[in-house]
Design an enzyme around this catalytic site. Structure first.
Site, PDB file in Angstrom:
ATOM      1  N   HIS A 289      48.514  40.860  24.858  1.00 56.37           N
ATOM      2  CA  HIS A 289      48.886  39.732  23.999  1.00 56.37           C
ATOM      3  C   HIS A 289      49.732  38.696  24.730  1.00 56.37           C
ATOM      4  O   HIS A 289      49.738  37.527  24.362  1.00 56.37           O
ATOM      5  CB  HIS A 289      49.646  40.276  22.783  1.00 56.37           C
TER       6      HIS A 289
ATOM      7  N   SER B  39      43.319  37.210  26.500  1.00 56.20           N
ATOM      8  CA  SER B  39      42.157  37.739  27.194  1.00 56.20           C
ATOM      9  C   SER B  39      41.789  36.888  28.402  1.00 56.20           C
ATOM     10  O   SER B  39      42.010  35.680  28.417  1.00 56.20           O
ATOM     11  CB  SER B  39      40.959  37.779  26.237  1.00 56.20           C
TER      12      SER B  39
ATOM     13  N   LYS C 156      32.321  37.390  15.088  1.00 61.58           N
ATOM     14  CA  LYS C 156      31.556  37.776  16.284  1.00 61.58           C
ATOM     15  C   LYS C 156      31.669  39.289  16.497  1.00 61.58           C
ATOM     16  O   LYS C 156      30.680  39.955  16.821  1.00 61.58           O
ATOM     17  CB  LYS C 156      32.102  37.025  17.497  1.00 61.58           C
ATOM     18  N   ASP C 157      32.871  39.835  16.289  1.00 58.08           N
ATOM     19  CA  ASP C 157      33.051  41.281  16.422  1.00 58.08           C
ATOM     20  C   ASP C 157      32.228  42.042  15.389  1.00 58.08           C
ATOM     21  O   ASP C 157      31.703  43.116  15.671  1.00 58.08           O
ATOM     22  CB  ASP C 157      34.539  41.648  16.270  1.00 58.08           C
TER      23      ASP C 157
ATOM     24  N   GLU D  76      29.739  67.625  29.161  1.00 59.54           N
ATOM     25  CA  GLU D  76      29.087  66.583  28.381  1.00 59.54           C
ATOM     26  C   GLU D  76      28.669  65.443  29.310  1.00 59.54           C
ATOM     27  O   GLU D  76      29.258  65.252  30.373  1.00 59.54           O
ATOM     28  CB  GLU D  76      30.063  66.060  27.314  1.00 59.54           C
TER      29      GLU D  76
END
Lengths: 333, 388
Positions: B202, B206, B228-229, B272
């Site tokens: 923050h 970004s 958008k997310d 896995e």
């Protein structure tokens, strides 16, 4: 030197350098400057095909689609399937794919087949194999009616108690009881089967690589050992079994079971029915699961499309904006 | 003023997910953060409901999982979701890390964000491993045995550490109990780290595909990036539901539907799928201790990137050589993933060793060399200009 590298994104860097030289300043002033990230989509003619976002997106979709299609066809991810020993003797012959009635995304189990399969299990397999995770109540509405299941359960005596006198007593089975096991414990099972332990069949379809195809192939795959293969006394040759020598003998012979509904009881018919039954025993949620799945796919596809629309709607002013660069007037000239 | 902006607590919500200005040009590759947050929420919720019906005892664990699958109302949805979201968690985290690698999100001023992220990645793998042990099938028991035994490679007190972890002399009831406890505890630590990841992010906001400051062109989180997310969130849920409802055991191993039996070793013990690349690195080194060090090193080496990436340019958008190197790295990772699923024999062993060498060389040699070369070329080019 930099401009000789003809990668599309480099043009912005080149432009920056060019704009520094005064001779090109006027050209830069009149042309609208676009950000590098948005330029690739619009000016596809000047960009190389490799850099185009449409190419990237379609390539990604094509790759994902190919992987999904392969996975759907072969039931395992390409290259990353379960580990194989890589030789038939160790791993067993790979079973062919059979057209199971419940195979497709819109298919349920064939419940008439489950009912016949239960009969095969009860009359043939149950002599050695337990089905510990299935209670009588599970059969209700799946293969039998309540009254039929109650009648079947009552034929089995279960130990219950202690009663008021502190003693255990025998009583007829109820819907809540689990199917009876053929042996009281593992040692008894091994003693009766030449040291081999017949596995519990509740999860056998999920617990074996190849699932229903493997179990069907195993049940129908008994044959004489090929020349040069020695099978130890008490074992039987089956190419589908890892190692090739299995303690269980072939048990399904034509007509060994007489079906209530008149279906001819051939070996492959019985094998198919019992595998269908065992598949139900391993995945009792199967029918409901696919019904939920269809609903989920319909709802979530709609929501995905809707969210794509809303995103584009909200972003349309951003995507259609025009950015103009007007450099400060140079007063030194 | 709106309550959202003035309220003591709500204003944090506002500053992080409502008014937070995001670079206008970030692509869909920046959506993995929100997808990972969703994965964590799904895992914690489904996990809490699974824990209501699960019993961490070697005698009951497998049966209680089958009880969830058969008798608990819609228990199979909860368990299949929990098991498969774990896989998606890793798909997304690898994409998220890949995005960070490609666009230089690890470079100053986001070194702290990157470092917390690497710790989250390692913790996530530990949690996933602990969770895989809980159903107590064959692969759970033997996977746990193999992985915990790795620590016995530590000189002098290796065996003591392993027995301390086991709470006995083999993977036993004590082990299962503590693994369950840790599998419930650590996700909350992960959530706290994820929050720290966000707080660290923050400060500067970004990164963006160009790698240069985006302060001149930002849009508010809401509505632009919230919607958008949502696109990728619904797309994820769509794919997830196809997997959960139609191919629920696609990513699992059939051996894990056999109850754990300490007397019977499975034909092949594999972790896995998401741990396979690191498993391949482990097996590529003939020495056990060095192999273990290489495996942990292959994760920790991500921390060194802010130091070894010497280029003055952030991100690969304007670095063709680094773009190529990045895709070589991706291919190398996929090769390692594939090698991890194969038996350690020729030629897989040799391919794995070459891929492992390349993996480490990428961080320690290729990245710095490309950076130096670029800087030099840039200096030559600009020096040329100024001399005129």
């Amino acid at each position: 030197m930099l401009s000789r590298l003809s990668v599309g994104a480099f043009k912005t860097a080149a432009n920056l350098r060019a704009s520094r030289s005064s001779s090109l300043l006027s050209a830069a002033r009149s042309a609208p400057v676009r950000l590098a990230s948005t330029s690739s989509a619009s000016s596809a003619s000047s960009e190389s095909l490799v850099n185009s976002r449409a190419t990237l997106a379609s390539l990604s979709l094509f790759t994902a689609g190919t992987i999904a299609w392969y996975t759907h066809l072969y039931g395992t991810l390409p290259f990353l399937g379960e580990v194989h020993a890589g030789n038939l003797g160790d791993d067993g012959l790979h079973p062919p794919q059979y057209p199971w009635p419940h195979k497709g995304p819109f298919d349920t189990f064939d419940h008439a087949s489950i009912r016949r399969g239960y009969q095969v299990y009860r009359e043939v397999c149950a002599a050695c194999h337990s089905l510990n995770r299935i209670a009588w109540r599970n059969l209700v509405g799946v293969s039998h009616t309540v009254d039929e299941v109650k009648a079947m359960a009552e034929q089995v005596e279960y130990t219950d108690g202690p009663n008021d006198q502190g003693e255990m007593y025998q009583r007829p089975g109820k819907l809540a009881d689990y199917l009876p096991a053929p042996y009281p414990n593992e040692e008894a099972a091994r003693a009766s089967n030449g040291g081999a332990l017949p596995p519990d069949l509740s999860l056998i379809i999920k617990a074996r690589h190849g699932g229903a195809d493997y179990v069907f192939s195993l049940l129908t795959g008994y044959m004489d050992p090929p020349a040069g293969v020695e099978v130890r006394e008490g074992l039987n040759y089956n190419p589908y079994f890892p190692g090739g020598a299995i303690a269980m003998a072939r048990l399904l012979f034509d007509g060994i079971v007489e079906y209530d509904d008149g279906t001819p009881a051939t070996t492959s018919q019985m094998a198919k029915d019992v595998v269908e039954f065992l598949n139900w025993a391993a995945e009792p949620e199967h029918d409901e699961r696919k019904k939920y799945g269809i609903k989920a796919v319909i709802i979530l596809s709609a929501l995905t499309l809707l969210s794509v629309y809303v995103k584009r709607f909200k972003w349309s002013p951003v995507k259609n904006r025009k950015i103009l660069y007007s450099p400060p007037v140079d007063k030194t000239h | 003023m709106r309550l959202l902006k003035t309220h003591v607590l709500l204003r944090f919500l506002n500053s992080y997910v409502v008014d937070s200005p995001q670079p206008a040009n970030i692509s869909y590759l920046w959506n993995f953060g929100s997808l990972l947050a969703l994965c964590l929420i799904i895992q914690i919720l489904t996990g809490a409901f699974l824990a209501m019906h699960y019993s961490p005892n070697v005698d009951f664990a497998f049966n209680s999982v089958e009880h969830i699958m058969r008798d608990v109302n819609n228990g199979w949805i909860i368990r299949y979701t929990h098991a498969n979201v774990a896989s998606f968690f890793f798909i997304f985290v690898y994409m998220h890390v890949g995005r960070g690698l490609y666009y230089g999100s690890y470079k100053s001023p986001r070194v702290l964000v990157w470092s917390i992220g690497v710790i989250i990645l390692i913790l996530m793998m530990a949690i996933a491993f602990l969770g895989y042990v809980l159903p107590y099938g064959q692969m759970s028991l033997w996977g746990a045995t193999v992985i915990t035994n790795l620590l016995s490679a530590i000189p002098i007190f290796g065996v003591d550490i392993v027995e301390l972890i086991w709470g006995g002399f083999s993977v036993s009831n004590a082990t299962l109990n503590r693994f369950f406890s840790l599998h419930y505890l650590l996700p909350f630590l992960l959530a706290a780290l994820a929050l720290a990841h966000l707080i660290a992010l923050h400060v500067h906001g970004s990164n963006n595909p160009n790698g240069v400051t985006s302060n001149g062109d930002r849009y508010a989180m809401h509505p632009y990036f919230i919607f958008k997310d949502l696109v990728t969130i619904f797309a994820f849920l769509l794919v997830l539901s196809v997997i959960v409802f139609f191919y629920p055991n696609l990513l699992g191993h059939s051996d894990n539907y056999i109850p754990a039996d300490p007397m019977v070793t499975p034909a092949s013990i594999v972790p896995e799928w998401y741990l396979l690349p690191f498993y391949a690195i482990l097996r590529s080194i003939p020495n056990k201790l060095l192999g273990v060090l290489a495996m942990f090193g292959s994760l920790l080496i991500l921390l060194i990137l802010p130091l070894t990436d010497l280029s003055r340019i952030r991100g690969n958008q304007f670095r063709p050589a680094m773009k190529l190197a990045f895709w070589f790295f991706v291919v190398d990772f996929i090769i390692l993933l594939w090698i991890g699923s194969q038996h350690p024999e020729s030629p897989y062993l040799e391919i794995g060793q070459i891929a492992t060498t390349f993996y480490f060389a990428w961080f320690l040699v290729l990245v710095p060399i490309i950076g130096i070369a670029e800087n030099t070329l840039l200096d030559v080019a600009t020096a040329d200009k100024t001399n005129k």
